[in-house]
Design an enzyme around this catalytic site. Sequence first.
Site, PDB file in Angstrom:
ATOM      1  N   ARG A  61      27.411  -7.215  -1.615  1.00 51.40           N
ATOM      2  CA  ARG A  61      26.664  -7.423  -3.415  1.00 51.40           C
ATOM      3  C   ARG A  61      27.373  -8.891  -3.391  1.00 51.40           C
ATOM      4  O   ARG A  61      26.372  -9.171  -4.504  1.00 51.40           O
ATOM      5  CB  ARG A  61      26.291  -6.642  -4.201  1.00 51.40           C
ATOM      6  CG  ARG A  61      24.972  -5.747  -3.161  1.00 51.40           C
ATOM      7  CD  ARG A  61      24.549  -4.715  -4.648  1.00 51.40           C
ATOM      8  NE  ARG A  61      23.880  -3.944  -4.458  1.00 51.40           N
ATOM      9  CZ  ARG A  61      23.926  -2.860  -4.865  1.00 51.40           C
ATOM     10  NH1 ARG A  61      24.440  -2.254  -6.406  1.00 51.40           N
ATOM     11  NH2 ARG A  61      23.512  -1.346  -5.003  1.00 51.40           N
ATOM     12  N   ARG A 120      22.126 -11.455  -7.957  1.00 48.11           N
ATOM     13  CA  ARG A 120      22.194 -11.314  -9.264  1.00 48.11           C
ATOM     14  C   ARG A 120      23.059 -11.760  -9.745  1.00 48.11           C
ATOM     15  O   ARG A 120      23.092 -11.989 -11.407  1.00 48.11           O
ATOM     16  CB  ARG A 120      21.017 -10.366  -9.674  1.00 48.11           C
ATOM     17  CG  ARG A 120      19.873 -10.462  -9.004  1.00 48.11           C
ATOM     18  CD  ARG A 120      19.597  -8.757  -9.794  1.00 48.11           C
ATOM     19  NE  ARG A 120      19.919  -8.051  -8.882  1.00 48.11           N
ATOM     20  CZ  ARG A 120      20.216  -6.551  -9.498  1.00 48.11           C
ATOM     21  NH1 ARG A 120      19.018  -6.129 -10.150  1.00 48.11           N
ATOM     22  NH2 ARG A 120      20.529  -5.435  -8.893  1.00 48.11           N
ATOM     23  N   ARG A 158      15.855 -18.151  -5.414  1.00 52.74           N
ATOM     24  CA  ARG A 158      15.112 -16.521  -5.520  1.00 52.74           C
ATOM     25  C   ARG A 158      14.334 -16.629  -6.217  1.00 52.74           C
ATOM     26  O   ARG A 158      12.801 -16.166  -6.603  1.00 52.74           O
ATOM     27  CB  ARG A 158      15.533 -15.473  -5.892  1.00 52.74           C
ATOM     28  CG  ARG A 158      16.724 -14.675  -4.896  1.00 52.74           C
ATOM     29  CD  ARG A 158      15.720 -14.432  -3.676  1.00 52.74           C
ATOM     30  NE  ARG A 158      15.116 -13.693  -4.944  1.00 52.74           N
ATOM     31  CZ  ARG A 158      14.561 -12.186  -5.100  1.00 52.74           C
ATOM     32  NH1 ARG A 158      15.649 -11.725  -5.102  1.00 52.74           N
ATOM     33  NH2 ARG A 158      13.345 -11.444  -5.784  1.00 52.74           N
ATOM     34  N   ASP A 163      18.023  -6.908   3.247  1.00 50.71           N
ATOM     35  CA  ASP A 163      17.867  -5.193   2.614  1.00 50.71           C
ATOM     36  C   ASP A 163      17.634  -4.404   3.524  1.00 50.71           C
ATOM     37  O   ASP A 163      17.561  -5.038   4.730  1.00 50.71           O
ATOM     38  CB  ASP A 163      16.380  -5.881   1.724  1.00 50.71           C
ATOM     39  CG  ASP A 163      16.545  -4.228   0.702  1.00 50.71           C
ATOM     40  OD1 ASP A 163      17.377  -4.557  -0.478  1.00 50.71           O
ATOM     41  OD2 ASP A 163      16.020  -3.160   1.054  1.00 50.71           O
ATOM     42  N   TYR A 215      14.443   7.632   1.930  1.00 50.64           N
ATOM     43  CA  TYR A 215      13.442   6.356   1.247  1.00 50.64           C
ATOM     44  C   TYR A 215      12.167   6.692   1.819  1.00 50.64           C
ATOM     45  O   TYR A 215      10.877   7.158   1.410  1.00 50.64           O
ATOM     46  CB  TYR A 215      13.847   4.932   1.418  1.00 50.64           C
ATOM     47  CG  TYR A 215      14.929   4.410   0.111  1.00 50.64           C
ATOM     48  CD1 TYR A 215      14.524   4.345  -0.492  1.00 50.64           C
ATOM     49  CD2 TYR A 215      15.962   3.627   1.047  1.00 50.64           C
ATOM     50  CE1 TYR A 215      15.120   3.644  -1.385  1.00 50.64           C
ATOM     51  CE2 TYR A 215      16.504   3.196  -0.364  1.00 50.64           C
ATOM     52  CZ  TYR A 215      16.516   3.320  -1.553  1.00 50.64           C
ATOM     53  OH  TYR A 215      17.827   2.383  -2.211  1.00 50.64           O
TER      54      TYR A 215
END
Length: 355
Positions: free
Chosen positions: A38, A42, A51, A87, A162
């Site tokens: 990552r 962010r 973004r 992702d 998921y």
Amino acid sequence: MSANASPTGQQPTATYDSAFLRACRREPVPHTPVWFMRQAGRSLPEYRKVREGIPMLESCMRPELVTEITLQPVRRHNVDAAIYFSDIVVPLKAIGLDLDIKPGVGPVVEQPIRTRADLARLRDLTPEDVPYITEAIGLLTRELGATPLIGFAGAPFTLASYLVEGGPSRTYENAKAMMYGDPELWADLLDRLADITAAFLKVQIEAGASAVQLFDSWVGALAPADYVKSVMPSSAKVFEAVSGYGVPRIHFGVGTGELLKLMGEAGADVVGVDWRVPLDEAVRRVGPGKALQGNLDPTVLFTDKDTVEARAREVLEAAAGLEGHVFNLGHGVLPNTDPDALTHLVEYVHTHTAR
């Protein structure tokens, strides 16, 4: 073989001889290479800016945007490898599943996979399903030059969790109930996901990725015996499917201290280690013939510079006897991390390990 090729014919010389790929191959390095899970995300104000107003899945399908986001931490931090911005659910979206990434929640699947009839929705992935990946990696490898690009995919167990749960879970009650109660359906689900994941990684390698990392983020929820019986065959299938390309294969999970040896045996060349197991103990568990990646606790970056250096030094000392070591965090960069702390950490590791 062209003059620009490696001895294996796999990579351009500059990339092939990079510190990152040399460490993955357990060869001598000029310094311990560093990258962060990552690292593009962010924690960077420039990421938040580009973004802005663009949903996550859409941002993964815009080649120019993917290129810019992937390059941002390389420019800012001087890391030794880029990781393709994507992702884990992108290949599932690409084959037509109705899912979305909801801010503050994560991937949410409209119709969970719960029955044998549901498996029909998991068709094969083809390169034509993900043209934006081939385009983005072409753009990236031209920009990156000698800096390797790591391809990215979610492992079958984590994807299955998921899909069966319908979204993030703390208990994995539906997924584990299927695994224990209907092992044939579970095996067929993971086998189908292994094919999709392998195809997704092949597209990235053929477009120019120099290594691949398989994220099995949730597999730490399993006992070793269940991993061997119910998960390892599908992960091994993915690694075997890309073995012919000659690129290093990295395997990472969270809370997987009891599974480290098995995750290496599944076919990884490099085993990722979270912060719960020191690297000198991790190498004992994994055994010879594998490089290790890790494993500074991401929260250490919220302390002062001296503490960060001291904790990084502990990681490097624990890694002193390894055949190959890639410095990383024990999980992803947290969103509120100060980018300057990451930049300084890269500089510290490079300087402290310069040979």
